[in-house]
Design a protein around this motif. Structure first.
Motif, PDB file in Angstrom:
ATOM      1  N   ALA A 189       0.867  -1.079  -0.032  1.00 42.13           N
ATOM      2  CA  ALA A 189       0.156   0.054   0.145  1.00 42.13           C
ATOM      3  C   ALA A 189       0.850   1.223  -0.054  1.00 42.13           C
ATOM      4  O   ALA A 189       0.602   2.154  -0.653  1.00 42.13           O
ATOM      5  CB  ALA A 189      -0.892  -0.157   1.335  1.00 42.13           C
ATOM      6  N   ALA A 190       1.792   1.364   0.754  1.00 42.98           N
ATOM      7  CA  ALA A 190       2.892   2.440   0.663  1.00 42.98           C
ATOM      8  C   ALA A 190       3.499   2.657  -0.531  1.00 42.98           C
ATOM      9  O   ALA A 190       3.590   3.791  -0.830  1.00 42.98           O
ATOM     10  CB  ALA A 190       3.775   2.375   1.960  1.00 42.98           C
ATOM     11  N   ARG A 191       3.956   1.773  -1.035  1.00 41.09           N
ATOM     12  CA  ARG A 191       4.702   1.846  -2.358  1.00 41.09           C
ATOM     13  C   ARG A 191       3.466   2.069  -3.634  1.00 41.09           C
ATOM     14  O   ARG A 191       4.272   3.145  -4.240  1.00 41.09           O
ATOM     15  CB  ARG A 191       5.114   0.516  -2.783  1.00 41.09           C
ATOM     16  CG  ARG A 191       6.067   0.368  -4.322  1.00 41.09           C
ATOM     17  CD  ARG A 191       6.874  -0.965  -4.265  1.00 41.09           C
ATOM     18  NE  ARG A 191       5.865  -2.279  -4.815  1.00 41.09           N
ATOM     19  CZ  ARG A 191       5.704  -3.187  -3.858  1.00 41.09           C
ATOM     20  NH1 ARG A 191       6.367  -3.175  -2.641  1.00 41.09           N
ATOM     21  NH2 ARG A 191       5.064  -3.948  -4.237  1.00 41.09           N
ATOM     22  N   HIS A 192       2.273   2.040  -3.416  1.00 42.94           N
ATOM     23  CA  HIS A 192       1.705   2.534  -4.325  1.00 42.94           C
ATOM     24  C   HIS A 192       0.761   3.602  -3.864  1.00 42.94           C
ATOM     25  O   HIS A 192       0.055   4.416  -4.629  1.00 42.94           O
ATOM     26  CB  HIS A 192       0.394   1.627  -4.548  1.00 42.94           C
ATOM     27  CG  HIS A 192       0.854   0.260  -5.621  1.00 42.94           C
ATOM     28  ND1 HIS A 192       1.366   0.571  -6.818  1.00 42.94           N
ATOM     29  CD2 HIS A 192       1.051  -0.965  -5.289  1.00 42.94           C
ATOM     30  CE1 HIS A 192       1.731  -0.646  -7.193  1.00 42.94           C
ATOM     31  NE2 HIS A 192       1.775  -1.503  -6.282  1.00 42.94           N
ATOM     32  N   GLU A 193       1.156   4.337  -2.937  1.00 43.14           N
ATOM     33  CA  GLU A 193       0.868   5.580  -2.170  1.00 43.14           C
ATOM     34  C   GLU A 193      -0.583   5.848  -1.908  1.00 43.14           C
ATOM     35  O   GLU A 193      -1.433   6.607  -2.448  1.00 43.14           O
ATOM     36  CB  GLU A 193       1.371   6.753  -3.042  1.00 43.14           C
ATOM     37  CG  GLU A 193       3.069   6.795  -3.030  1.00 43.14           C
ATOM     38  CD  GLU A 193       3.340   7.833  -4.072  1.00 43.14           C
ATOM     39  OE1 GLU A 193       2.744   8.297  -5.027  1.00 43.14           O
ATOM     40  OE2 GLU A 193       4.243   8.592  -3.481  1.00 43.14           O
ATOM     41  N   VAL A 194      -1.232   4.603  -1.506  1.00 40.95           N
ATOM     42  CA  VAL A 194      -2.645   4.697  -1.292  1.00 40.95           C
ATOM     43  C   VAL A 194      -3.063   4.269   0.210  1.00 40.95           C
ATOM     44  O   VAL A 194      -2.108   3.534   0.936  1.00 40.95           O
ATOM     45  CB  VAL A 194      -3.477   3.468  -2.304  1.00 40.95           C
ATOM     46  CG1 VAL A 194      -3.365   4.055  -3.407  1.00 40.95           C
ATOM     47  CG2 VAL A 194      -2.922   2.203  -1.949  1.00 40.95           C
ATOM     48  N   ILE A 195      -4.154   4.513   0.730  1.00 41.12           N
ATOM     49  CA  ILE A 195      -4.637   4.066   2.113  1.00 41.12           C
ATOM     50  C   ILE A 195      -5.316   2.877   1.905  1.00 41.12           C
ATOM     51  O   ILE A 195      -6.217   2.904   1.271  1.00 41.12           O
ATOM     52  CB  ILE A 195      -5.207   5.066   2.984  1.00 41.12           C
ATOM     53  CG1 ILE A 195      -4.307   6.603   2.873  1.00 41.12           C
ATOM     54  CG2 ILE A 195      -5.751   4.903   4.299  1.00 41.12           C
ATOM     55  CD1 ILE A 195      -5.091   7.723   3.496  1.00 41.12           C
TER      56      ILE A 195
END
Length: 301
Positions: free
Chosen positions: A121-127
């Motif tokens: 999730a962090a790598r794709h910059e989403v919550i």
């Protein structure tokens, strides 16, 4: 703190254009739904959301539907999770609500899985907010607590109705369950507003007086989550009233007639929790004002 309500698409046969009048009439702010499969359906869904000016929470289930495929490995779940993030990301959802993992995995596997899921999730910059759900990894309070201790960045969608059913008791007593609720509260990102009871995940109607203790129990837990969100700097809290069909809604024997109307139940739940949060915030403000008042000493002649 602002309260935003979302309409679930679970049990709803229409699309965003059909939902928009219901959402607005009931004072809701948006919808929570899976992103449709197929590029044409996804694009039509995206246009409808934008055209109706609806806020959107995207739902993900990994390796299956609400119940995972028993043969799926953690790697299968992670691949599916990442693929569905990429599929839904063009719709710019507020966040992803994720039903992930499997209840049958051992604790070490659960911890490794969610460590990697949070990294994806962090790598794709989403919550991504991971739901407490029967059949899934977070099916009870204690495995959820153990994973949260090992993965501090974990965000949770708290649907405590599942835990009440799994544990076969209300969870706001002064025993270990309440301590666990308080420990997990700082991880709460989103709430599902359904009321469970010790023998099931959905009371027939949350306004019914015979289930008043169940409603009060859930509301006490939600207050703990709101307090934690305020402490974490949240200025908006989100809730999806999620009373649904598929065996959750009580029906009469022989006729299978529903004992209550789902949309009326969810609308009532939304109104009640908007009122509840307002009362909760007013009580906090009054308490803070009381504590800030100077203490005057009494002088006797």
């Amino acid at each position: 703190m602002k309260f935003e309500l979302f309409k679930t698409f679970w049990g709803f046969d229409g699309g965003p254009d059909d939902a928009a009048p219901l959402v607005r009439a009931a004072g809701f702010d948006g919808i929570e739904a899976p992103v449709p499969p197929g590029e044409a359906a996804r694009e039509a869904f995206a246009r409808a959301i934008a055209g109706q000016r609806l806020e959107f929470i995207a739902e993900i289930t990994t390796a299956g539907s609400y119940v995972p495929e028993r043969s799926a490995t953690p790697e299968d779940h992670l691949r599916d999770f990442e693929a569905k993030i990429l599929w839904g990301k063009p719709l710019a959802p507020r966040f992803f609500n994720v039903m992930a993992g499997c209840d049958a995995w051992p604790a070490a596997t659960q911890i490794d899985f969610f460590s990697r899921a949070v990294e994806i999730a962090a790598r794709h910059e989403v919550i991504c907010s991971f739901e407490t759900h029967r059949g899934r990894s977070f099916y009870n309070p204690w495995i959820t607590r153990d994973v949260a201790r090992a993965v501090p960045a974990l965000k949770l969608t708290c649907d405590f109705s599942h835990w009440v059913s799994v544990c076969e008791r209300l969870l706001d007593g002064e025993g270990g369950e309440w301590d666990t609720i308080l420990e997990l509260a700082p991880h709460a990102h989103h709430l599902h507003g359904r009321v469970g009871y010790p023998q099931g995940p959905q009371v027939p109607h949350p306004a019914a007086p015979e289930y008043a203790d169940c409603l009060a129990s859930h509301q006490r837990m939600w207050e703990a989550l709101w307090s934690a969100q305020i402490a974490n700097g949240y200025t908006v809290t989100t809730m999806t009233p999620e009373f649904g069909p598929d065996g959750y809604l009580h029906t009469l024997p022989f006729t299978n007639a529903a004992v209550a109307d789902l949309w009326e139940i969810n609308t009532w739940m939304g109104r009640e929790e908007r009122r509840h949060l307002a009362a909760f915030l007013a009580a906090r403000a009054a308490q803070a004002g009381h504590e800030a008042e100077p203490h005057l000493e009494s002088h006797h002649a």
